[in-house]
Structures are given as structure tokens and as C-alpha cells.
Design a protein around this motif. Structure first.
Motif, PDB file in Angstrom:
ATOM      1  N   UNK A  64      38.294  63.846  56.709  1.00  0.00           N
ATOM      2  CA  UNK A  64      37.330  62.925  57.296  1.00  0.00           C
ATOM      3  C   UNK A  64      35.965  63.588  57.418  1.00  0.00           C
ATOM      4  N   UNK A  65      34.925  62.784  57.276  1.00  0.00           N
ATOM      5  CA  UNK A  65      33.547  63.270  57.412  1.00  0.00           C
ATOM      6  C   UNK A  65      32.884  62.785  58.688  1.00  0.00           C
ATOM      7  N   UNK A  66      33.432  61.684  59.262  1.00  0.00           N
ATOM      8  CA  UNK A  66      32.821  61.145  60.468  1.00  0.00           C
ATOM      9  C   UNK A  66      33.889  60.470  61.313  1.00  0.00           C
ATOM     10  N   UNK A  67      33.524  60.146  62.556  1.00  0.00           N
ATOM     11  CA  UNK A  67      34.445  59.499  63.493  1.00  0.00           C
ATOM     12  C   UNK A  67      33.699  58.396  64.223  1.00  0.00           C
ATOM     13  N   UNK A  68      34.429  57.359  64.690  1.00  0.00           N
ATOM     14  CA  UNK A  68      35.871  57.109  64.555  1.00  0.00           C
ATOM     15  C   UNK A  68      36.202  56.496  63.183  1.00  0.00           C
ATOM     16  N   UNK A  69      37.493  56.605  62.801  1.00  0.00           N
ATOM     17  CA  UNK A  69      37.979  56.057  61.535  1.00  0.00           C
ATOM     18  C   UNK A  69      39.390  55.500  61.742  1.00  0.00           C
ATOM     19  N   UNK A  70      39.694  54.480  60.941  1.00  0.00           N
ATOM     20  CA  UNK A  70      41.063  53.967  60.902  1.00  0.00           C
ATOM     21  C   UNK A  70      41.755  54.494  59.644  1.00  0.00           C
ATOM     22  N   UNK A  71      43.079  54.702  59.754  1.00  0.00           N
ATOM     23  CA  UNK A  71      43.895  55.072  58.590  1.00  0.00           C
ATOM     24  C   UNK A  71      44.852  53.926  58.306  1.00  0.00           C
ATOM     25  N   UNK A 109      36.111  52.741  58.612  1.00  0.00           N
ATOM     26  CA  UNK A 109      35.802  52.331  59.988  1.00  0.00           C
ATOM     27  C   UNK A 109      35.751  50.815  60.118  1.00  0.00           C
ATOM     28  N   UNK A 110      36.158  50.120  59.038  1.00  0.00           N
ATOM     29  CA  UNK A 110      36.207  48.671  59.070  1.00  0.00           C
ATOM     30  C   UNK A 110      37.631  48.160  59.131  1.00  0.00           C
ATOM     31  N   UNK A 111      37.760  46.861  59.123  1.00  0.00           N
ATOM     32  CA  UNK A 111      39.077  46.229  59.176  1.00  0.00           C
ATOM     33  C   UNK A 111      39.550  45.879  57.763  1.00  0.00           C
ATOM     34  N   UNK A 112      40.859  46.004  57.515  1.00  0.00           N
ATOM     35  CA  UNK A 112      41.454  45.649  56.236  1.00  0.00           C
ATOM     36  C   UNK A 112      42.543  44.607  56.446  1.00  0.00           C
ATOM     37  N   UNK A 113      42.694  43.706  55.479  1.00  0.00           N
ATOM     38  CA  UNK A 113      43.741  42.691  55.509  1.00  0.00           C
ATOM     39  C   UNK A 113      44.540  42.732  54.212  1.00  0.00           C
TER      40      UNK A 113
END
Length: 815
Positions: free
Chosen positions: A214-221, A245-249
Motif C-alpha cells: 500500500x502507498x496510502x491509507x485508508x484502503x479497502x481490500x 479507497x472506493x466501493x466495488x460491486x
């Protein structure tokens, strides 16, 4: 067979991709290379064979796109192409003069059509797997089914399995620490831990750590899961991981494949990970399932449902699995791959269970107890006892044979006084496969006659002895039987019978039709049964499914694969019939003489012990509401129950058959039909001590005894008898058997009729010719045994005759 992409082909792929040019592959080349080993590793620098070895070349006729990275090229050698032999196939780009791929195969003969003989037609396919090859080659069409065996049905089954798993177990969940995101010692790096889980019902597995930076925070996995295939036509779930850092569907990719995503974790700092899997609830649920014992109450509840189904008309039962599910060893003349290739009368547990289910009928009557009448003409009506395990119901049949078209054979049947009851006639085709047909009339002359045309000789299963049920839509009052008549015998083309027709058998008459399918496959694993699910299970949508699997799985699959396959089969069966009742059985322990202590707990197969396998199967049964019958534990302390290293012998089959009835509380109105053996009658001179022995009908049978029989001048006598003479009430050579070959019958008195241990008999020759031996027999609930003395050193065995046994002795022991 070996296949590779050549170095030259791979370089051409890279060059075309670099220059943004289309890849053209247009030619198949066939050659016959002397001395080529089809299993040896192919040198990827291999070029075209010499011109003298090339036998044919042909254009690529069909292409198909499996996914972005897999395509298939195909061509068909029709019946007028040839003749030639080939063992080398190459895929070639003539525009670039480059050999793309090579396949070394066993020698194949390509024939052509000539007068009187049709040539063969062959198709050859190359599956090429290379990153981005579909776009590089400009291939957009889906493959034809003859190129790779992909069908809409298989895709539908995959989707159905995914949905069922999600419905029954939860949409997204993971086992233990599987797919857990945790920090690593290296700053700003994390790992996704190995394990298994479900994403929207699709089972995914991670074999090793997956590293994230990771290069930045916060992040989702996120985990991204989809189902895809490779060049060998093997399909499996695939996974990828996305950090954002965005939402995925969930989404559908450009190739139309659905992808399912799940948010595994939220990372807010280099050492702070929020686990979003909700694993704590799942773990507690799994632990609760593991803690549920398999109690007798569980069997009782399920057994009542199964018993009710067995007593109903029109239900379907499927018995399937590996070779243990039909155990034809010791019954057939040769090993058979499928249960339906065996003789239908073998005494394995599943065949006996099939017969028993049919007999669970108050109005069931065996074929040899039916009173047939030759109402017109001169047909043959013979009470028969079919040998060699060819006939169901212990061979208790009546054999019928018409001589003219005008022959009429009739009999009377009774049934319950209810409108819904049917008259069911169990019949068999003849082994010779003679084809003819006749009409079956029910209650003729009452103004409500029912007629049906039946064709004999059109079955291939069970050695052409496939039993089938003819259902007559009539019922009788209990005090007024109805008449059934066979008439209008004729050839298939409706021409009159000339001379005698073929014969057929009537096995039984009843009022309940249960459609029972035995579809076990020798050597099969759970993966094989899952792959052939539609053929062996799905097409029947069974009301009761009985499976015995595990003997081959423990040698060929991992425990996770075994359980996954069982789960998939069970879920598919429940999708086809939501009310199906399922019984799962595992393997026998194995032969203690060859496998000490029945696979002890320190013996591991593919990473698991037999105890771990049994416990996993029990948990699966509890989880999916399936009855689990533990064959392994049942036979663990039994003796003398195996035919070989793993398969049950006749005694073992009888034990397991009775255990199934007991465990499932199946009682019904049927009899243990296979424990009522055909009675043979002694003929000839009474033997010494015969009269005295015949009076010992109430003697107490102790553990062992013996008798010696001798033949002098063609007369058999008891010349010596050991302790416990009460076992022998008669002994002799039945009349009409094999014209002089020795077949003896021993009648005896058991300690009590319900004695489950019965008696074990062994028979051997004690005279100078010691090669004559009979088979070992264990008899339960019968009062006679029939022994054939044969030379087992020959193949096939030669039955002993009076001449070969003159002045010899036979020792019979019981214990």
C-alpha cells in the motif's frame, strides 16, 4: 500424449503483440515420425518433420474463444481423407512460416471409405493458452461443443451450485483464517492468508500467502471471484485482489463472465487492519455443527420419512457411487465397470435392497408362487430357479414361452381395495435378446378392460435381464381378484409367430411401483460422479438417493476435494428434487491381513487419516440434513467380511444389507427375500445314519462340527460325523443337475430362526486329488446349502464328476 507451444510460436506471439498486428494461424500438419515416444517431453525448439515424414496438411476449419487467454483451433479429417497413419500433429502459420504448437500422440490410422467399408472421421483440436491471445488472433466466437465439451447445461449446473451454497450456508463466509488480511514485518506490506471460503456462494481457495503493498491509507481490500476454464477444459474458481479507497460491486467482464466481489478488510494504518469477514459468527456456527453428535434420534426421524416413501407408489430411488455400491465381485463371471452391466440377481447389498424395497408391499407375490393357466393353446409354463445370480428375487420366477400367436396365458392378482392402487407385474427380458411382443389384458370382459403392448428383448442393461414394471391401471377388491392375460404373441413387425417364440420371465406381482436405478461406477471418485451427475443421478430426480463413495477418493483426492464434491452432488440432488431424502455411506476399513489395524490413525493418505475423513463426512451429513451410515466403523471389528482388499463378500453384503434396514428402521411388509434360499431335494439311497440324524430336529447347535462323505460305486454315504450331529438332516446329490457333476445339498437345523450368526460351511476334498475345493459359504436364516465341487485351478473352473471323485472323500465343516 504431450503438447507444447514452440519457442518460435511464442516469439511470434510477442512480436505480433508488440507491433499490434493480428496473428494468423491457418494450417494443421500431420506426420508419421518413426520411433517417436508419445509420452516423452517435447523439445520446444522442435521444427517441422522432414517432408518424407509428412503425410497430410489441412486448413484450420474452426476457431473458438474460451477466454481472453485461451483459444482453440480445430480441423476435421472426413471419411474421404486418407489413408495414412500419423503420430505427430503441428499447428502452423503459413503467413509467417512458423510452427506454433506440436502434439505427439500414439499412432492413429486414418482410413477412407471404400466399397463395403466406411472410413473414419476424426477431429483434431489445439487449445492454446497465452496472455491476450484471443484479441491477438482476432477470435471472438465461442467454441463448438465438438471442439471442447462446454455446454449451457454445465454452466447452468455451476450457477445452480453457487446459488444453493449461498442459500444454504450464507452468501459470503470464510473458514478459519482463510483470506484474512494481516500486516507483515515489512512496512506498508500486508498478506492475505491461505485458506478457503465462499464469495456469493462460489467456493474459493488460496494456496499460499498473497502479498499486498500500500502507498496510502485508508484502503479497502477486495477479493474478486469468478469461474473460468483453461486450455485443458478444466474449469475452477479464480481469484484476484484489488486495493482501493472506493466501493466495488459485482460486475460482468467484457467476455460475459460474472465476477463476484467481497470487501475483506479496511486498512487504516501500516499496522491497523479491520477484518470485515464477520468470521466470529461463522466460526461459532461451524463449531456448533461439529459438536452435534450423530444420534439414534437423527436416524429415527429420517427413517420414518424414508419408510413412508418406500411404501408409496411411484417414487424413484437411485443407488450410486463407486464399485462398493454394487460389489459384483464373486457373483458375475467377469468384473463390470457399471452396476447396470451386472446380472440383476447378484446378492450385493444394493441389489438385495432393491428387491427388498419392491417386497415392501402387502400384496407382493413371488413369481414362482403365481398360479399361471394355459387358457388357450399350448404355451410352456415352468417354475424356474435361475442360477448364476441372473434373476432378481432369489431366482424365484416363472418362465413363460408361447408357441403360437393364439396362445393365452392368464393368472389372478389381488390388491388393496383403494382406487389409487395399481397392479404391477415385474418381468424380465430373455438373455438371448429374442424380440417379440404381446398384449397384456387386465380384467377382460368386465367392460373396463385395460390392454398394453409389451415388447420383449429391447433392453441392454443388466445383461438383457433388465427388470421392468408393467403397471396396469386397475385395482381389485380384496375379496375379488382380477384376471391378467398375456395374448396375441407376434413378431416385432406384427407378423405371426412361426414355430416357438422366445421366452420371458415373470418375477413377481405387486401393487406398488418403485423406480429403482442402480448407477454405481467401478473405480469412480466423488469427482467422477459429480462430473457424470446428470447421467447417474440428475435425470431421475430421485426421491431417495443412496451414495457410497470414498474408497477411491482417499487415494486420489484431498479431503477438501472429497467433501466439496459430496456437497455439490447433494446440493444438485436437492435442487432437482427439494424433497429428496439422501443417505451417504463411506468405504469399508480394508483387509486387516493386508492393511494392519484397518488404516490406523497414523496412516495418512493425501494429508488426512481415515478418522478425519469419517468425521468430515459426519459433519457434512449433519450440516446438509443427510443420513450418514458409517460403513467404516460398522465393519471395523467384523471378521471374514471381505472378498479382497476392500470389497464385501457375500457374507459382508448380507451383514450390510441387514444393517441398512436396521439403521433406517425399514420394516414394511417385505421379507428378507435373499435369506430364503431355493430348496433342493435329495434323491437316491439314504445315507448311513440318515434316519437317526433326521430325528435330531431340536438339537442344540454348538460352535463347530464336521462330516465326511465318501462315494463308493456311485453311491454317496456319510462315513464319519463329528460332534453336533443335529446340524445334518439330509445330504445328497439332487436329481437333474449337470448330468453327473457333483452338486450336494446339506439341510440343517439352526439354533434359532432369528440367529444372525447362522452357520459357516467350508468344504474340501480329503482324498488323493486335493485340487478340488468348493467355495466358502456362510448361511444365515436358511435351512440348506447347495455346494458345487469344482477344480478351481482351471479357468473357468471344471465341475467335478462322479468319475473324478470315485473313491474320494469330501470333508464338510461348520462353525
Amino acid at each position: 500424449m504431450a503438447q507444447v507451444i514452440t519457442i518460435a510460436g511464442e516469439r511470434l506471439f510477442a512480436l505480433k503483440a508488440q507491433n499490434n498486428e493480428q496473428l494468423d494461424i491457418d494450417t494443421f500438419i500431420f506426420a508419421n515420425v518413426p520411433g517417436q515416444d508419445p509420452n516423452a517431453t517435447i523439445d520446444r525448439n522442435e521444427g517441422l518433420p522432414p517432408v518424407a515424414q509428412r503425410v497430410h496438411q489441412q486448413i484450420v476449419q474452426q476457431v473458438g474463444r474460451i477466454n481472453d487467454n485461451v483459444v482453440v483451433y480445430s480441423t476435421v479429417l472426413d471419411s474421404v481423407t486418407g489413408p495414412f497413419d500419423f503420430n505427430w500433429v503441428g499447428l502452423y502459420s503459413s503467413a509467417n512460416q512458423t510452427l506454433i504448437a506440436v502434439s505427439h500422440i500414439p499412432n492413429v490410422s486414418k482410413t477412407i471409405t471404400v466399397p463395403g467399408t466406411a472410413g473414419n472421421t476424426l477431429n483434431r483440436n489445439f487449445g492454446i493458452e497465452y496472455s491476450g491471445i484471443a484479441d491477438l488472433a482476432g477470435i471472438t466466437v465461442q467454441p463448438e461443443t465438438w471442439q471442447l465439451d462446454f455446454t449451457a447445461r454445465l454452466s447452468g449446473m455451476d450457477e445452480l451450485t453457487r446459488q444453493l451454497a449461498a442459500d444454504m450456508n450464507g452468501k459470503d463466509w470464510f473458514i478459519g483464517d482463510g483470506f484474512k488480511v494481516v500486516p507483515r514485518s515489512t512496512t506498508n506490506t500486508f498478506k492475505v492468508t491461505p485458506g478457503a471460503g465462499y464469495v456469493s456462494g462460489l467456493r474459493v481457495e488460496l494456496k499460499q500467502d498473497h502479498i499486498l503493498t500500500l502507498q496510502s491509507y485508508p484502503q479497502f481490500v477486495y477479493v474478486d471471484a469468478w469461474f473460468d476454464g483453461d486450455a485443458s477444459s478444466k474449469w475452477a474458481p479464480k481469484t484476484a485482489f484489488t486495493v482501493t479507497n472506493g466501493e466495488m460491486d459485482d460486475y460482468i467482464d467484457v467476455n460475459g463472465k460474472p465476477h463476484y466481489v467481497f470487501k475483506l478488510a479496511r486498512i487504516t494504518a501500516a499496522d491497523v487492519v479491520e477484518d470485515l469477514r464477520g468470521i466470529s459468527d461463522i466460526v461459532s456456527t461451524i463449531n456448533e455443527v461439529k459438536a452435534v453428535p450423530i444420534k439414534d434420534e437423527f436416524y429415527q426421524v429420517k427413517a420414518s420419512d424414508i419408510s413412508a416413501k418406500l411404501e408409496e407408489h411411484g417414487n424413484t430411488v437411485v443407488i450410486t457411487g463407486d464399485s462398493l455400491s454394487f460389489n459384483n465381485y464373486g457373483y458375475n463371471f467377469a468384473y463390470e465397470l457399471n452396476a447396470y452391466d451386472c446380472y440383476p440377481g447378484i446378492r450385493s447389498w444394493s441389489f438385495m435392497l432393491r428387491d427388498y424395497i419392491h417386497t415392501c408391499d402387502r400384496w407382493f407375490v413371488y413369481g414362482d408362487n403365481i398360479s399361471f393357466t394355459a387358457e388357450h393353446g399350448n404355451p410352456q409354463i415352468n417354475k424356474a430357479s435361475e442360477s448364476s445370480f441372473k434373476s432378481p428375487f432369489n431366482g424365484r420366477v416363472t418362465k413363460l414361452k408361447a408357441r403360437t400367436q393364439d396362445d393365452v396365458i392368464s393368472f389372478m392378482v389381488r390388491s388393496a381395495n383403494i382406487q389409487s392402487t395399481k397392479t404391477v407385474i415385474y418381468m424380465m427380458h430373455n438373455e438371448e435378446g429374442d424380440q417379440f411382443k404381446f398384449d397384456v389384458y387386465c380384467d377382460e370382459g368386465t367392460g373396463a378392460a385395460f390392454a398394453s403392448t409389451l415388447t420383449i428383448g429391447d433392453k441392454s442393461e443388466f445383461k438383457k435381464f433388465a427388470p421392468f414394471e408393467l403397471v396396469l391401471s386397475k385395482y381389485s377388491k380384496s375379496d375379488k381378484p382380477i384376471k391378467v392375460s398375456f395374448k396375441n404373441f407376434r413378431n416385432i413387425d406384427d407378423s405371426p409367430i412361426v414355430g416357438e417364440s422366445g421366452y420371458f420371465f415373470v418375477n413377481a406381482v405387486g401393487t406398488k411401483q418403485t423406480n429403482i436405478k442402480l448407477t454405481g461406477k467401478g473405480g469412480a471418485t466423488s469427482a467422477d460422479i459429480l462430473e457424470e451427475y446428470q447421467v447417474r443421478i440428475g435425470q431421475y430426480a430421485p426421491d431417495i438417493l443412496i451414495m457410497q463413495l470414498g474408497a477411491n477418493d482417499r487415494l486420489m483426492l484431498t479431503l477438501d476435494e472429497h467433501i466439496y464434491n459430496l456437497r455439490s452432488i447433494i446440493l444438485n440432488a436437492k435442487a432437482d428434487n427439494p424433497n429428496v431424502q439422501i443417505i451417504l455411506m463411506n468405504s469399508t476399513p480394508g483387509n486387516p491381513a493386508l492393511l494392519p489395524n484397518h488404516y490406523p490413525d497414523n496412516v495418512r493418505f493425501n494429508g488426512f487419516t481415515m478418522r478425519e475423513m469419517v468425521e468430515a463426512e459426519k459433519r457434512l451429513g449433519t450440516e446438509l440434513d443427510v443420513i450418514f451410515l458409517d460403513t467404516y466403523r460398522y465393519f471395523y471389528d467384523q471378521k471374514n467380511y471381505l472378498h479382497d482388499q476392500i470389497h464385501l463378500n457375500r457374507y459382508g453384503n448380507s451383514l450390510w444389507f441387514k444393517a441398512i434396514l436396521s439403521k433406517l428402521c425399514i420394516a414394511g411388509n417385505g421379507l428378507y427375500s435373499h435369506f430364503h434360499g431355493t430348496q433342493y431335494y435329495r434323491s437316491g439311497t439314504l445315507m448311513a445314519k440318515q434316519a437317526r440324524l433326521a430325528q435330531s430336529t431340536e438339537a442344540v447347535i454348538k460352535p463347530k462340527g464336521y462330516a465326511i462323505f465318501s462315494m463308493n460305486s456311485g453311491v454317496w454315504e456319510i462315513t464319519e460325523i463329528g460332534d453336533y450331529e443335529g446340524v445334518i438332516s439330509s445330504f445328497g446329490k439332487p436329481a437333474g443337475f449337470n448330468s453327473g457333476a457333483l452338486e450336494i445339498t446339506i439341510n440343517y437345523v439352526t439354533l434359532r430362526s432369528e440367529d444372525e450368526n447362522g452357520l459357516m460351511f467350508t468344504c474340501e476334498q480329503t482324498g488323493t486329488v486335493t485340487k478340488f475345493l468348493s467355495c466358502f459359504q456362510r448361511i444365515v436364516g436358511r435351512q440348506s446349502i447347495h455346494i458345487t465341487i469344482a477344480d478351481l485351478t482351471t479357468s473357468p473352473p471344471v465341475v467335478a464328476s462322479d468319475t473324478t471323485l470315485e473313491n474320494e472323500q469330501i470333508l464338510v465343516k461348520w462353525f
